[in-house]
Design an enzyme around this catalytic site. Sequence first.
Site, mmCIF file in Angstrom:
data_model
loop_
_atom_site.group_PDB
_atom_site.id
_atom_site.type_symbol
_atom_site.label_atom_id
_atom_site.label_comp_id
_atom_site.label_asym_id
_atom_site.label_seq_id
_atom_site.Cartn_x
_atom_site.Cartn_y
_atom_site.Cartn_z
ATOM 1 N N LYS A 1 0.804 -1.222 0.000
ATOM 2 C CA LYS A 1 0.000 0.000 0.000
ATOM 3 C C LYS A 1 0.838 1.274 0.000
ATOM 4 O O LYS A 1 0.381 2.308 -0.470
ATOM 5 C CB LYS A 1 -0.978 0.005 1.180
ATOM 6 N N LYS B 1 -5.636 -9.046 -5.746
ATOM 7 C CA LYS B 1 -6.957 -9.315 -5.162
ATOM 8 C C LYS B 1 -7.912 -8.178 -5.513
ATOM 9 O O LYS B 1 -7.478 -7.030 -5.692
ATOM 10 C CB LYS B 1 -6.851 -9.496 -3.648
ATOM 11 N N LYS C 1 -11.319 -2.345 -2.887
ATOM 12 C CA LYS C 1 -12.019 -1.083 -3.093
ATOM 13 C C LYS C 1 -11.085 -0.028 -3.650
ATOM 14 O O LYS C 1 -11.530 0.926 -4.262
ATOM 15 C CB LYS C 1 -12.589 -0.565 -1.762
HETATM 16 P P1 ATP Z 1 -9.107 -1.428 0.691
HETATM 17 O O1 ATP Z 1 -8.989 -1.576 -0.783
HETATM 18 O O2 ATP Z 1 -9.558 -0.067 1.133
HETATM 19 O O3 ATP Z 1 -7.918 -1.958 1.440
HETATM 20 P P2 ATP Z 1 -10.573 -3.832 0.840
HETATM 21 O O4 ATP Z 1 -11.581 -3.910 -0.231
HETATM 22 O O5 ATP Z 1 -9.311 -4.589 0.698
HETATM 23 O O6 ATP Z 1 -10.293 -2.338 1.138
HETATM 24 P P3 ATP Z 1 -11.131 -4.190 3.726
HETATM 25 O O7 ATP Z 1 -12.124 -3.298 4.347
HETATM 26 O O8 ATP Z 1 -9.705 -3.878 3.991
HETATM 27 O O9 ATP Z 1 -11.353 -4.280 2.146
HETATM 28 O O10 ATP Z 1 -11.442 -5.704 4.136
HETATM 29 C C1 ATP Z 1 -12.627 -6.202 4.720
HETATM 30 C C2 ATP Z 1 -12.609 -7.711 4.671
HETATM 31 O O11 ATP Z 1 -12.744 -8.160 3.321
HETATM 32 C C3 ATP Z 1 -11.314 -8.347 5.184
HETATM 33 O O12 ATP Z 1 -11.622 -9.500 5.953
HETATM 34 C C4 ATP Z 1 -10.581 -8.750 3.934
HETATM 35 O O13 ATP Z 1 -9.719 -9.852 4.129
HETATM 36 C C5 ATP Z 1 -11.745 -9.113 3.027
HETATM 37 N N1 ATP Z 1 -11.394 -8.991 1.613
HETATM 38 C C6 ATP Z 1 -11.022 -7.851 0.991
HETATM 39 N N2 ATP Z 1 -10.785 -8.079 -0.310
HETATM 40 C C7 ATP Z 1 -11.002 -9.411 -0.511
HETATM 41 C C8 ATP Z 1 -10.920 -10.265 -1.649
HETATM 42 N N3 ATP Z 1 -10.575 -9.769 -2.831
HETATM 43 N N4 ATP Z 1 -11.233 -11.560 -1.513
HETATM 44 C C9 ATP Z 1 -11.595 -12.064 -0.309
HETATM 45 N N5 ATP Z 1 -11.681 -11.320 0.811
HETATM 46 C C10 ATP Z 1 -11.402 -9.999 0.717
#
Ligand code: ATP
Length: 337
Positions: free
Chosen positions: A116, A199, A202
């Site tokens: 990040k 992965k 958002k």
């Molecule tokens: P950001 O992009 O802002 O980091 P994010 O979409 O990665 O956000 P988080 O709020 O950090 O989401 O994560 C919330 C939950 O969703 C966590 O348990 C994380 O492991 C899960 N998660 C996020 N992206 C994935 C994915 N692509 N596949 C499976 N689980 C996910």
Amino acid sequence: MTSQSRVLSGIQPTGDSMQLGNYLGAVRNWVSMQDGYEAYYCVVDLHSITIEAPEPALLRQRTRIVAAQLLAAGLDPERCTLFVQSHRPEHTQLSWVLECITGFGEANRMTQFKDKSAKSGVDRQGVGLFTYPILQAADILLYQANYVPVGEDQRQHLELTRDLAQRFNAKYGQTFTVPDAFIGTSAAKILDLQDPSAKMSKSRPDAGTIYLADDPAAITRKIKRAVTDADGDIRYDPETKPGLSNLLAIHAAMTGTTPAKVEAGFAGQGYGQLKAAVADSVVAFAQPFASRTRELLEDPAELDRILARGAERARALAGPTLADTYDKVGFLAPAVG
Ligand code: ATP
Ligand code: LTN
């Protein structure tokens, strides 16, 4: 009193909607774990300002959106405790103590920080992103959680949490429950539709991310344009066919089956047919989900009341854990009266 195991997890209010990976990798399990576990779920707004803080009004709005989406996904405030991280000062108060027992090198090995901070460059990145996993450990340890339902990307942070709990317990005596990560199988890492080496997230470009608030046309378009491969063979093989396998995993998760069964069901068919079916299964979930979310957002005062009740319930666990920790460290307690 029953002595059920406890779960805690968190989601950041980054973005204007959760994405499909959040739901399939984590939130779906949060919903099912309301039964059989004492469940605590937290909108981690403190974590969400570590990359860049949005406009204050937008952050407030996103916090309500995530809360509404969690309820729309099936969280029931009667069966779980849903709250906002910044409503409980104990999170940052415990985090400080944990920061003081975390090695600099140990924190520096966290791959999420490397990923990040690559965008802005380490020198310009705020220190909050560096200490992010320690605050996450505090979120978990305050509630003496046994299980933490998360996606695969959080495995390393859970290892750090366990290490910190064990280290503190070894030095000061039994204080924290050492938690286990609860990570599902094929849906634990949903991939970006445009770049299956990353992965879904958002904070990545829109075309590769399905937001649960996307309209049916957008969902269908994104899935139809998903990057696959040229061999035309519908086969679940995440190593050599990541894009295609991702679609099989999504479809399996949305329809309550396994990727192998989806593969078998599509034998002899083309990628176009598979993509159309995946789009239908996602839309069938997303459409009622979006309208339920809209309804909930029409009454922000009620949402705020649910979150306030959650924060009050959270205090009953977080308060005593923090007091015990501060006492063990040797901070002089303020005199009462
Ligand atoms: P950001 O992009 O802002 O980091 P994010 O979409 O990665 O956000 P988080 O709020 O950090 O989401 O994560 C919330 C939950 O969703 C966590 O348990 C994380 O492991 C899960 N998660 C996020 N992206 C994935 C994915 N692509 N596949 C499976 N689980 C996910
Ligand atoms: N880092 C997590 C969000 C998070 C979390 C937590 C997850 C913050 N605190 C406590 C589980 C338990 C992420 O999903 N990126």
